[in-house]
Design an enzyme around this catalytic site. Structure first.
Site: not given
Ligand code: AMP
Length: 128
Positions: A44, A101, A108, A114, A116
């Site tokens: 992440d 999420n 989300q 995805h 985590h």
């Molecule tokens: P969610 O909030 O559950 O949709 O999780 C999305 C996650 O994607 C968040 O924890 C972000 O920090 C992560 N994220 C967003 N952009 C990137 C990226 N380019 N590379 C890696 N993680 C990312």
């Protein structure tokens, strides 16, 4: 507009890739920790713990709520990869948390299913 059942698709226009599809296709860089024909896992970009990996199917299912019966094998594959990745990240002994999420109330931000995988420190329950 064509109603696909999982969002609307403009006629004649290719569906835009999600951020995580672009990462899986190496169009956007990420720190990959695992990949196979069905899924990818990468760190992440804003980790909330010493280990914070996102496990993502290549198939752009918007969320677990949108998954269908045809996704059963893929979802089982992801569940097995959680343990494999956690072990590889050194989390087996101390434990770890998995989070999916779903939707606005859960926060989300990326509409591509995805998981985590978070660990390397102790955590509180319930989450915020
Ligand atoms: P969610 O909030 O559950 O949709 O999780 C999305 C996650 O994607 C968040 O924890 C972000 O920090 C992560 N994220 C967003 N952009 C990137 C990226 N380019 N590379 C890696 N993680 C990312």
């Amino acid at each position: 507009m064509l109603h696909s059942g999982r969002g609307c698709v403009k006629f004649g226009a290719a569906m835009e890739k999600t951020l995580f599809q672009k990462i899986a296709d190496k169009e956007i860089p990420a720190a990959m920790v695992y990949e196979d024909s069905l899924c990818v896992a990468f760190r992440d970009i804003t980790p909330v713990a010493p280990v914070h990996v996102l496990l993502v199917p290549r198939k752009p299912i918007p969320s677990i709520e949108a998954a269908a019966a045809e996704d059963a094998e893929l979802l089982a594959h992801l569940m097995l990869k959680v343990g494999e990745i956690a072990r590889a990240e050194g989390l087996a002994e101390g434990g770890f948390r998995t989070v999916m999420n779903t939707g606005a109330d859960a926060g989300q931000t990326v509409p591509h299913l995805h998981i985590h995988i978070i660990g390397g420190r102790s955590m509180q329950w319930p989450p915020g």
